[in-house]
Design an enzyme around this catalytic site. Structure first.
Site, PDB file in Angstrom:
ATOM      1  N   CYS A 140      -0.386  75.501  62.874  1.00 39.14           N
ATOM      2  CA  CYS A 140       0.874  75.466  62.154  1.00 39.14           C
ATOM      3  C   CYS A 140       0.635  76.729  60.965  1.00 39.14           C
ATOM      4  CB  CYS A 140       1.385  74.092  61.572  1.00 39.14           C
ATOM      5  SG  CYS A 140       2.874  74.198  60.566  1.00 39.14           S
ATOM      6  N   CYS A 197       8.391  79.555  49.236  1.00 39.55           N
ATOM      7  CA  CYS A 197       9.642  79.819  50.004  1.00 39.55           C
ATOM      8  C   CYS A 197      11.162  79.852  49.229  1.00 39.55           C
ATOM      9  CB  CYS A 197       9.832  78.497  50.864  1.00 39.55           C
ATOM     10  SG  CYS A 197      11.038  78.814  52.104  1.00 39.55           S
ATOM     11  N   ASN A 254       9.026  62.906  56.020  1.00 39.61           N
ATOM     12  CA  ASN A 254       7.857  62.480  55.413  1.00 39.61           C
ATOM     13  C   ASN A 254       7.883  62.535  54.066  1.00 39.61           C
ATOM     14  OD1 ASN A 254       6.377  62.278  57.870  1.00 39.61           O
ATOM     15  ND2 ASN A 254       6.397  64.515  57.948  1.00 39.61           N
ATOM     16  N   GLU A 291      -1.100  77.121  52.893  1.00 39.61           N
ATOM     17  CA  GLU A 291      -1.744  76.229  53.715  1.00 39.61           C
ATOM     18  C   GLU A 291      -1.652  76.323  55.221  1.00 39.61           C
ATOM     19  OE1 GLU A 291      -1.879  72.587  50.476  1.00 39.61           O
ATOM     20  OE2 GLU A 291      -0.087  72.709  51.794  1.00 39.61           O
ATOM     21  N   SER A 312      10.086  78.890  63.663  1.00 41.68           N
ATOM     22  CA  SER A 312      11.107  78.034  63.105  1.00 41.68           C
ATOM     23  C   SER A 312      11.873  78.698  61.792  1.00 41.68           C
ATOM     24  CB  SER A 312      10.353  76.527  62.688  1.00 41.68           C
ATOM     25  OG  SER A 312      11.459  75.624  62.313  1.00 41.68           O
ATOM     26  N   CYS A 362      12.026  69.323  51.136  1.00 35.07           N
ATOM     27  CA  CYS A 362      10.870  70.070  51.431  1.00 35.07           C
ATOM     28  C   CYS A 362      10.061  70.330  50.370  1.00 35.07           C
ATOM     29  CB  CYS A 362      11.085  71.412  52.162  1.00 35.07           C
ATOM     30  SG  CYS A 362       9.581  72.167  52.620  1.00 35.07           S
ATOM     31  N   CYS A 397       4.791  67.817  58.199  1.00 34.30           N
ATOM     32  CA  CYS A 397       5.987  68.789  58.150  1.00 34.30           C
ATOM     33  C   CYS A 397       6.540  68.483  56.681  1.00 34.30           C
ATOM     34  CB  CYS A 397       7.068  68.490  58.880  1.00 34.30           C
ATOM     35  SG  CYS A 397       6.762  68.967  60.574  1.00 34.30           S
ATOM     36  N   SER A 418      15.943  74.545  62.409  1.00 31.46           N
ATOM     37  CA  SER A 418      16.255  73.157  61.365  1.00 31.46           C
ATOM     38  C   SER A 418      17.576  72.862  61.347  1.00 31.46           C
ATOM     39  CB  SER A 418      15.345  73.582  60.159  1.00 31.46           C
ATOM     40  OG  SER A 418      13.960  73.711  60.463  1.00 31.46           O
ATOM     41  N   LEU A 419      17.988  71.873  62.133  1.00 34.73           N
ATOM     42  CA  LEU A 419      19.421  71.708  61.975  1.00 34.73           C
ATOM     43  C   LEU A 419      19.707  70.643  60.788  1.00 34.73           C
ATOM     44  CD1 LEU A 419      21.605  71.827  65.128  1.00 34.73           C
ATOM     45  CD2 LEU A 419      22.184  70.328  63.399  1.00 34.73           C
ATOM     46  N   GLY A 441       7.004  78.575  53.812  1.00 33.46           N
ATOM     47  CA  GLY A 441       8.073  79.818  54.197  1.00 33.46           C
ATOM     48  C   GLY A 441       8.911  79.653  55.218  1.00 33.46           C
ATOM     49  N   CYS A 495      15.021  74.190  50.224  1.00 31.31           N
ATOM     50  CA  CYS A 495      15.584  72.956  51.117  1.00 31.31           C
ATOM     51  C   CYS A 495      15.263  71.495  50.264  1.00 31.31           C
ATOM     52  CB  CYS A 495      15.148  72.817  52.385  1.00 31.31           C
ATOM     53  SG  CYS A 495      15.382  74.059  53.564  1.00 31.31           S
TER      54      CYS A 495
HETATM   55  N1  SAH Z   1      11.763  77.612  57.090  1.00 28.83           N
HETATM   56  C1  SAH Z   1      11.334  77.193  58.059  1.00 28.83           C
HETATM   57  C2  SAH Z   1       9.729  76.768  58.704  1.00 28.83           C
HETATM   58  C3  SAH Z   1       9.368  75.869  57.774  1.00 28.83           C
HETATM   59  S1  SAH Z   1       9.792  74.066  57.841  1.00 28.83           S
HETATM   60  C4  SAH Z   1      12.296  76.249  58.628  1.00 28.83           C
HETATM   61  O1  SAH Z   1      13.232  75.623  57.822  1.00 28.83           O
HETATM   62  O2  SAH Z   1      12.418  75.615  59.873  1.00 28.83           O
HETATM   63  C5  SAH Z   1       9.074  73.461  59.216  1.00 28.83           C
HETATM   64  C6  SAH Z   1       9.822  72.139  59.710  1.00 28.83           C
HETATM   65  O3  SAH Z   1       9.441  71.136  58.787  1.00 28.83           O
HETATM   66  C7  SAH Z   1      11.442  72.361  59.726  1.00 28.83           C
HETATM   67  O4  SAH Z   1      12.017  71.322  60.581  1.00 28.83           O
HETATM   68  C8  SAH Z   1      11.394  71.588  58.371  1.00 28.83           C
HETATM   69  O5  SAH Z   1      12.828  71.151  58.347  1.00 28.83           O
HETATM   70  C9  SAH Z   1      10.659  70.257  58.349  1.00 28.83           C
HETATM   71  N2  SAH Z   1      10.312  69.550  57.070  1.00 28.83           N
HETATM   72  C10 SAH Z   1      10.256  70.088  56.041  1.00 28.83           C
HETATM   73  N3  SAH Z   1      10.172  69.220  55.007  1.00 28.83           N
HETATM   74  C11 SAH Z   1      10.031  67.959  55.760  1.00 28.83           C
HETATM   75  C12 SAH Z   1       9.682  66.750  55.189  1.00 28.83           C
HETATM   76  N4  SAH Z   1       9.711  66.416  54.063  1.00 28.83           N
HETATM   77  N5  SAH Z   1       9.548  65.709  56.435  1.00 28.83           N
HETATM   78  C13 SAH Z   1       9.704  66.204  57.523  1.00 28.83           C
HETATM   79  N6  SAH Z   1      10.188  67.386  57.949  1.00 28.83           N
HETATM   80  C14 SAH Z   1      10.279  68.401  57.076  1.00 28.83           C
END
Ligand code: SAH
Length: 359
Positions: free
Chosen positions: A103, A110, A294, A90, A195, A117, A337, A218-219, A163, A114
């Site tokens: 994006c 991936c 989200n 996507e 990112s 996600c 996101c 992504s902290l 990813g 996480c």
């Molecule tokens: N793997 C990379 C890029 C993909 S995620 C990373 O971890 O940065 C891109 C952004 O979307 C990241 O900051 C991630 O933490 C955020 N994200 C992922 N799932 C989300 C969710 N359910 N709600 C809000 N942000 C989310």
């Protein structure tokens, strides 16, 4: 199988041109045709029939197929692409003033897994090729040219789709080189952001090979245990090591690191979390993006209350760290996101395609 033309960086193309004794201008003309003009038909530029025939015979010029398009009420557009091996990824176009940020996805699924996600639930299927990354851009641009004529202006690129881009470094780097090339897209280096969840081997390569491209980390929690729960690779590459690593990178004057922080209700949205985050980032050249979580079908966390989000920001403001609360765009079509999951039947049931377009 023919190699894709869109897998060639400008340097690769120049090499092919010189190895075959073609006129030195051929690389420039092809890049101009396919990337600056974004044509999909055979190159009509001023190149010899012989060189044209060579490229037609030896290279594949097809692009990832647009399988479905979802248009959100706020004009966000989500594309589902079908790749040659039937995998799907996507891509999202995020509008602002009739211009767009794109994006991009860097992998099918991936490996980071996480817990917040949607993409992570798929696991890693495979890396995308450079041509599949560049192809997402070209197809999204073309869709705008056809469906929203005059609006085909994609000014920013963020690798925040499916990813972990630093886990597919070679292909992502080459895609960036193509985006940056003055003969092609000619996108400014400050307009591209990668990112990462904090994948140190990729971070090392990024800092050595493409340090001018912007980095977002992504902290999500300054606390070890919470971050372990959210981002499992934190156990292997802990935040303090990631930050020490990032601190060593010589940034130029205009550059800063973006720290993304997802706010999850009753998990990491307390003033204590904000205080600790502020302490961690106060002396760093930081910019914070607060992203209210989200939700997606079956997600175990919930979105925070907006007044808590505002409070969180106030604590960070006291540390004088520039902080932005990121609005949620495209969430009615699961394009926000972390809502990208090209495999889920649940997601398909949840959504409805409003238009459909082949290539
Ligand atoms: N793997 C990379 C890029 C993909 S995620 C990373 O971890 O940065 C891109 C952004 O979307 C990241 O900051 C991630 O933490 C955020 N994200 C992922 N799932 C989300 C969710 N359910 N709600 C809000 N942000 C989310």
């Amino acid at each position: 199988m023919k190699q894709s033309f869109y897998d060639l960086s400008y340097a690769d193309l120049e090499r092919v041109v010189s190895e075959n004794d073609f006129n030195g201008s051929v690389a420039r003309i092809l890049f101009n045709w396919y990337y600056k003009k974004k044509e999909i038909t055979q190159c009509q530029g001023d190149i010899s029939k012989l060189s044209l025939a060579f490229f037609e015979q030896n290279y594949d010029f097809s692009l990832p197929e647009i399988d479905k398009v979802y248009e959100s009420k706020d004009r966000t557009v989500k594309f589902l692409f079908k790749l040659k091996d039937n995998h799907k990824v996507e891509t999202v176009l995020i509008p602002f003033n009739n211009k767009y940020s794109i994006c991009l996805s860097s992998q099918v699924g991936c490996a980071m897994n996480c817990s917040f996600c949607f993409t992570g639930e798929q696991g890693l299927k495979r890396n995308l090729k450079t041509s599949e990354i560049v192809g997402q851009f070209l197809q999204a641009w073309r869709w705008l040219a056809v469906n929203r004529p005059g609006e085909e202006r994609i000014l920013n690129i963020v690798f925040m789709g499916q990813g972990e881009p630093l886990h597919n470094f070679d292909a992502v780097k080459k895609a960036c080189e193509i985006f940056l090339s003055q003969y092609g897209f000619s996108i400014g280096v400050q307009k591209i952001t990668i990112s990462t969840a904090g994948y140190i081997p990729g971070l090392k390569r990024w800092s050595e090979e493409i340090p001018r491209v912007n980095l977002a980390l992504s902290l999500h929690s300054p606390f070890e245990e919470k971050r372990n729960e959210l981002i499992p690779i934190n156990k292997k590459y802990p935040l303090d090591e990631v930050l020490t690593y990032i601190d060593k990178i010589p940034l130029n004057k205009k550059q800063f690191i973006t720290y993304e922080y997802i706010l999850i209700k009753d998990f990491n949205d307390d003033p204590d979390d904000a205080e600790k985050l502020g302490m961690l980032l106060a002396d760093r050249c930081a910019y914070i993006n607060l992203i209210p979580f989200n939700s997606f079908p079956g997600s175990r966390y919930t979105s925070p209350d907006m007044d808590k989000v505002e409070k969180f920001k106030e604590v960070l403001d006291a540390f004088k760290i520039p902080t932005l609360i990121r609005g949620t765009k495209g969430d009615d079509v699961l394009a926000a996101c972390g809502q990208l999951n090209s495999n889920s039947q649940q997601a398909v049931d949840f959504l409805y395609p409003v238009s459909r377009m082949g290539t």
